[in-house]
Write a protein that holds these residues in place. Structure first.
Motif, PDB file in Angstrom:
ATOM      1  N   GLN A 149      -7.188  37.959   7.304  1.00  0.00           N
ATOM      2  CA  GLN A 149      -5.892  37.298   7.432  1.00  0.00           C
ATOM      3  C   GLN A 149      -6.005  35.918   8.086  1.00  0.00           C
ATOM      4  N   VAL A 171     -11.005  42.568  -3.340  1.00  0.00           N
ATOM      5  CA  VAL A 171     -10.392  43.189  -2.164  1.00  0.00           C
ATOM      6  C   VAL A 171     -10.696  42.359  -0.914  1.00  0.00           C
ATOM      7  N   LYS A 174      -8.502  39.303  -0.844  1.00  0.00           N
ATOM      8  CA  LYS A 174      -7.142  39.650  -0.421  1.00  0.00           C
ATOM      9  C   LYS A 174      -7.069  39.877   1.087  1.00  0.00           C
ATOM     10  N   GLU A 175      -8.090  40.542   1.645  1.00  0.00           N
ATOM     11  CA  GLU A 175      -8.102  40.814   3.079  1.00  0.00           C
ATOM     12  C   GLU A 175      -8.289  39.532   3.896  1.00  0.00           C
ATOM     13  N   PHE A 183      -4.663  33.373  -4.258  1.00  0.00           N
ATOM     14  CA  PHE A 183      -5.978  33.426  -4.888  1.00  0.00           C
ATOM     15  C   PHE A 183      -5.852  32.825  -6.277  1.00  0.00           C
ATOM     16  N   LEU A 228      -7.076  42.791 -10.360  1.00  0.00           N
ATOM     17  CA  LEU A 228      -6.236  42.092  -9.393  1.00  0.00           C
ATOM     18  C   LEU A 228      -5.173  43.027  -8.820  1.00  0.00           C
ATOM     19  N   ALA A 231      -6.726  45.496  -6.449  1.00  0.00           N
ATOM     20  CA  ALA A 231      -7.133  44.861  -5.191  1.00  0.00           C
ATOM     21  C   ALA A 231      -5.949  44.626  -4.261  1.00  0.00           C
ATOM     22  N   PHE A 233      -3.163  42.497  -5.105  1.00  0.00           N
ATOM     23  CA  PHE A 233      -2.446  41.242  -5.334  1.00  0.00           C
ATOM     24  C   PHE A 233      -1.135  41.511  -6.065  1.00  0.00           C
ATOM     25  N   THR A 234      -0.211  40.589  -5.897  1.00  0.00           N
ATOM     26  CA  THR A 234       1.077  40.692  -6.567  1.00  0.00           C
ATOM     27  C   THR A 234       1.409  39.370  -7.253  1.00  0.00           C
ATOM     28  N   GLY A 307      -3.118  35.210  -8.158  1.00  0.00           N
ATOM     29  CA  GLY A 307      -2.565  36.368  -7.472  1.00  0.00           C
ATOM     30  C   GLY A 307      -2.174  35.981  -6.052  1.00  0.00           C
ATOM     31  N   TRP A 308      -1.193  36.666  -5.525  1.00  0.00           N
ATOM     32  CA  TRP A 308      -0.704  36.388  -4.171  1.00  0.00           C
ATOM     33  C   TRP A 308      -0.826  37.634  -3.312  1.00  0.00           C
ATOM     34  N   LYS A 309      -1.177  37.446  -2.048  1.00  0.00           N
ATOM     35  CA  LYS A 309      -1.175  38.570  -1.121  1.00  0.00           C
ATOM     36  C   LYS A 309       0.280  38.919  -0.797  1.00  0.00           C
TER      37      LYS A 309
END
Length: 331
Positions: A149, A171, A174-175, A183, A228, A231, A233-234, A307-309
């Protein structure tokens, strides 16, 4: 799908058309137990180092045309995001094809990470418009490099196709991102170099009675979307296009792939191909795919992904049945 053609050393009426030119730490670890390995990451690092070091890096710079083209297309997608980032991570950056396109009005600093030291340090700081930090480390161990983060944006341009544990790396990306972190990636897709793959397979089958892998297995578009999502992502966006490059013959294509550091690095690969098999492959390539002007095309399929966290501040879809206007009335 968009298809764009480039040319590399193709005969023309007036001669030859030139190719298009469009702080440090070391963090390497043994891959995690249970990860299925397809690629020899050590061999790939040596290939990239050798390509960037050969003749002072001149051949490597000469074949930047492909990565420069894809970086420009990836930058178009980045500029569509109306947000300024303090820091952007360029994962598997190479010499910094994407990072060189970043401007101060979009980000203050870029962190460049690559497993090839020679490639990472090939070009001087003066070629970049923003502050840069170079980290020599293995992209497969991202969380050993970046705290969780901690990042606003991670970008990867044409390096993910050499990752053994692609789901695991996504993953980790994303973390490493902050909530609502971005991303943005580009990687070669499954139809890349299909002409070369078929020519080599047919020639090897005819001359040697069997085939062995010479072009890496690659990911399909639908697989990228699934990976994605898995992992975490949204707000996903995945699209593809193609870059087609013309070459005088298969030999120039193989030469350029070597200078790009894109040689075969599959585990268990054959370390040589018989000369007569290569000659047969060259003839088959020209027969099956040759163009009217005597050149041969090489197709590079590129998958772009965004992709977005997840974050509580992101827009969410309304609950089903909450609409106040009937679609029947609109139509």
């Amino acid at each position: 799908m968009i298809s764009t053609s480039l040319r590399r050393g193709i005969p023309a009426c007036n001669g030859w058309v030139a190719r298009r030119f469009a702080s440090q730490s070391s963090l390497f670890e043994t891959p995690r137990v249970g990860v299925y390995k397809v690629f020899d990451r050590g061999a790939k690092r040596l290939q990239k180092d050798s390509a960037a070091r050969r003749d002072g890096g001149l051949p490597s710079r000469t074949v930047d045309y492909l990565r420069d083209e894809v970086s420009e297309r990836l930058m178009e997608r980045f500029l569509d995001i109306k947000k300024k980032f303090d820091t952007v991570v360029d994962l598997g950056c190479g010499p910094g094809h994407f990072s060189k396109l970043l401007e101060p009005n979009k980000t203050r600093k870029v962190v460049m990470i690559d497993s090839s030291k020679e490639s990472l340090y090939r070009d001087p700081d003066e070629e970049f418009d923003v502050e840069i930090e170079r980290i020599y480390a293995d992209e497969e161990n991202l969380l050993n490099i970046l705290p969780r983060q901690s990042q606003e944006a991670v970008v990867s341009c044409l390096s993910l196709h050499w990752i053994n544990d692609l789901p695991g790396v996504l993953v980790q990306v994303k973390e490493a991102l902050k909530p609502d972190g971005l991303f943005l990636g580009a990687m070669f897709g499954g139809d890349t170099l299909f002409e070369l793959r078929t020519a080599l397979q047919l020639a090897e089958l005819d001359r040697e009675g069997g085939i062995s892998p010479h072009v890496s297995p690659m990911t399909d578009t639908k697989d990228v979307s699934n990976l994605l999502g898995r992992a975490g992502f949204t707000l996903l966006t995945v699209d593809i296009d193609e870059v087609r490059v013309g070459y005088p013959s298969m030999w120039e294509l193989l030469e350029d792939l070597k200078d790009m550091g894109e040689g075969n690095a599959i585990l268990g690969r054959r370390h040589f191909i018989h000369r007569d098999t290569l000659a047969a492959a060259s003839a088959i390539y020209k027969e099956l795919h040759g163009t009217e002007d005597g050149t041969i095309p090489a197709t590079f399929q590129v998958i772009y992904m965004i992709g977005w966290k997840p974050s509580s501040t992101q827009r969410q879809p309304l609950e089903r049945g909450s609409a106040k206007t009937s679609l029947k009335d609109v139509l």
